[in-house]
Design a protein around this motif. Structure first.
Motif, PDB file in Angstrom:
ATOM      1  N   UNK A  41      -5.192  -7.347   6.023  1.00 49.49           N
ATOM      2  CA  UNK A  41      -4.191  -6.304   5.931  1.00 49.49           C
ATOM      3  C   UNK A  41      -4.220  -5.706   4.523  1.00 49.49           C
ATOM      4  N   UNK A  42      -4.283  -4.411   4.399  1.00 51.11           N
ATOM      5  CA  UNK A  42      -4.350  -3.790   3.079  1.00 51.11           C
ATOM      6  C   UNK A  42      -3.047  -3.965   2.293  1.00 51.11           C
ATOM      7  N   UNK A  43      -3.187  -4.031   0.973  1.00 44.18           N
ATOM      8  CA  UNK A  43      -2.034  -4.161   0.089  1.00 44.18           C
ATOM      9  C   UNK A  43      -1.287  -2.832   0.067  1.00 44.18           C
ATOM     10  N   UNK A  44       0.027  -2.889   0.274  1.00 47.03           N
ATOM     11  CA  UNK A  44       0.846  -1.678   0.319  1.00 47.03           C
ATOM     12  C   UNK A  44       1.547  -1.393  -1.001  1.00 47.03           C
ATOM     13  N   UNK A  45       1.872  -2.470  -1.766  1.00 45.95           N
ATOM     14  CA  UNK A  45       2.588  -2.251  -3.023  1.00 45.95           C
ATOM     15  C   UNK A  45       2.390  -3.425  -3.973  1.00 45.95           C
TER      16      UNK A  45
ATOM     17  N   UNK B 162      -7.214   6.522 -11.037  1.00 44.32           N
ATOM     18  CA  UNK B 162      -7.571   5.111 -10.945  1.00 44.32           C
ATOM     19  C   UNK B 162      -6.447   4.229 -11.490  1.00 44.32           C
ATOM     20  N   UNK B 163      -6.416   2.994 -11.012  1.00 50.47           N
ATOM     21  CA  UNK B 163      -5.486   1.980 -11.512  1.00 50.47           C
ATOM     22  C   UNK B 163      -6.147   1.301 -12.709  1.00 50.47           C
ATOM     23  N   UNK B 164      -5.347   0.940 -13.722  1.00 55.02           N
ATOM     24  CA  UNK B 164      -5.889   0.364 -14.951  1.00 55.02           C
ATOM     25  C   UNK B 164      -5.496  -1.106 -15.067  1.00 55.02           C
ATOM     26  N   UNK B 165      -6.482  -1.993 -14.958  1.00 59.74           N
ATOM     27  CA  UNK B 165      -6.255  -3.429 -15.108  1.00 59.74           C
ATOM     28  C   UNK B 165      -6.866  -3.888 -16.434  1.00 59.74           C
ATOM     29  N   UNK B 166      -6.258  -4.921 -17.012  1.00 57.09           N
ATOM     30  CA  UNK B 166      -6.719  -5.441 -18.298  1.00 57.09           C
ATOM     31  C   UNK B 166      -6.921  -6.945 -18.217  1.00 57.09           C
TER      32      UNK B 166
ATOM     33  N   UNK C 100       4.597  -8.915  -8.223  1.00 59.37           N
ATOM     34  CA  UNK C 100       4.701  -9.216  -6.795  1.00 59.37           C
ATOM     35  C   UNK C 100       3.737  -8.332  -6.026  1.00 59.37           C
ATOM     36  N   UNK C 101       2.940  -8.955  -5.170  1.00 57.37           N
ATOM     37  CA  UNK C 101       2.012  -8.219  -4.313  1.00 57.37           C
ATOM     38  C   UNK C 101       2.574  -8.278  -2.907  1.00 57.37           C
ATOM     39  N   UNK C 102       2.969  -7.126  -2.388  1.00 55.19           N
ATOM     40  CA  UNK C 102       3.619  -7.049  -1.073  1.00 55.19           C
ATOM     41  C   UNK C 102       4.775  -8.030  -0.949  1.00 55.19           C
ATOM     42  N   UNK C 103       5.583  -8.144  -1.990  1.00 54.38           N
ATOM     43  CA  UNK C 103       6.768  -8.979  -1.967  1.00 54.38           C
ATOM     44  C   UNK C 103       6.557 -10.447  -2.288  1.00 54.38           C
ATOM     45  N   UNK C 104       5.316 -10.864  -2.554  1.00 49.13           N
ATOM     46  CA  UNK C 104       5.019 -12.258  -2.839  1.00 49.13           C
ATOM     47  C   UNK C 104       4.646 -12.397  -4.326  1.00 49.13           C
ATOM     48  N   UNK C 105       5.316 -13.328  -5.024  1.00 51.12           N
ATOM     49  CA  UNK C 105       5.080 -13.533  -6.441  1.00 51.12           C
ATOM     50  C   UNK C 105       3.643 -13.965  -6.702  1.00 51.12           C
ATOM     51  N   UNK C 106       2.968 -13.264  -7.603  1.00 46.81           N
ATOM     52  CA  UNK C 106       1.585 -13.584  -7.950  1.00 46.81           C
ATOM     53  C   UNK C 106       1.519 -14.858  -8.782  1.00 46.81           C
ATOM     54  N   UNK C 107       2.371 -14.943  -9.801  1.00 42.42           N
ATOM     55  CA  UNK C 107       2.389 -16.116 -10.671  1.00 42.42           C
ATOM     56  C   UNK C 107       3.757 -16.332 -11.231  1.00 42.42           C
TER      57      UNK C 107
ATOM     58  N   UNK D 139      -8.311   1.129  -5.682  1.00 40.55           N
ATOM     59  CA  UNK D 139      -7.360   0.818  -4.610  1.00 40.55           C
ATOM     60  C   UNK D 139      -6.452  -0.347  -5.002  1.00 40.55           C
ATOM     61  N   UNK D 140      -5.326  -0.444  -4.329  1.00 40.27           N
ATOM     62  CA  UNK D 140      -4.409  -1.559  -4.573  1.00 40.27           C
ATOM     63  C   UNK D 140      -5.034  -2.885  -4.153  1.00 40.27           C
ATOM     64  N   UNK D 141      -5.907  -2.872  -3.154  1.00 38.52           N
ATOM     65  CA  UNK D 141      -6.607  -4.095  -2.751  1.00 38.52           C
ATOM     66  C   UNK D 141      -7.471  -4.616  -3.894  1.00 38.52           C
ATOM     67  N   UNK D 142      -8.169  -3.713  -4.568  1.00 36.58           N
ATOM     68  CA  UNK D 142      -9.004  -4.113  -5.702  1.00 36.58           C
ATOM     69  C   UNK D 142      -8.153  -4.632  -6.856  1.00 36.58           C
ATOM     70  N   UNK D 143      -7.002  -3.999  -7.095  1.00 34.74           N
ATOM     71  CA  UNK D 143      -6.094  -4.454  -8.150  1.00 34.74           C
ATOM     72  C   UNK D 143      -5.595  -5.861  -7.837  1.00 34.74           C
ATOM     73  N   UNK D 144      -5.186  -6.098  -6.595  1.00 32.25           N
ATOM     74  CA  UNK D 144      -4.699  -7.421  -6.192  1.00 32.25           C
ATOM     75  C   UNK D 144      -5.792  -8.470  -6.362  1.00 32.25           C
ATOM     76  N   UNK D 145      -7.015  -8.167  -5.961  1.00 29.31           N
ATOM     77  CA  UNK D 145      -8.134  -9.101  -6.127  1.00 29.31           C
ATOM     78  C   UNK D 145      -8.380  -9.395  -7.606  1.00 29.31           C
ATOM     79  N   UNK D 146      -8.324  -8.358  -8.443  1.00 33.65           N
ATOM     80  CA  UNK D 146      -8.528  -8.534  -9.888  1.00 33.65           C
ATOM     81  C   UNK D 146      -7.455  -9.458 -10.466  1.00 33.65           C
TER      82      UNK D 146
END
Length: 79
Positions: free
Chosen positions: A1-5, A25-29, A72-79, A42-49
């Motif tokens: 399922x693709x990342x929505x937010x 583009x989205x900027x990740x560091x 939070x990725x789709x409402x779930x805490x990343x860390x 894409x947000x999917x790539x950001x979430x994977x990063x």
């Protein structure tokens, strides 16, 4: 399922959201870097990063600041 937010949530309130920059583009560091972002399309790539690079961050609006905590990725805490 693709990342929505991808958002920063503090005290139950959304305080920032990942949005593309003026270049589209989205900027990740990587950890310890505030310059030379990794541009992702894409947000999917950001979430994977974010998941694969501990303590990394992403620029969010408002103010286009680098956020590292309370992500939070789709409402779930990343860390």
């Amino acid at each position: 399922m693709p990342v929505a937010r991808i958002e920063r949530i503090i005290g139950g309130m959304v305080t920032a959201r990942v949005e593309p920059g003026s270049n589209g583009y989205f900027a990740c560091h990587h950890f310890g870097s505030n310059v030379d972002p990794t541009h992702l399309s894409s947000l999917d790539e950001v979430a994977d990063f974010l998941r694969s690079h501990p303590r990394s961050g992403v620029r969010m609006n408002p103010s286009w600041v680098k956020i590292v905590r309370n992500i939070y990725i789709d409402g779930v805490l990343l860390r």
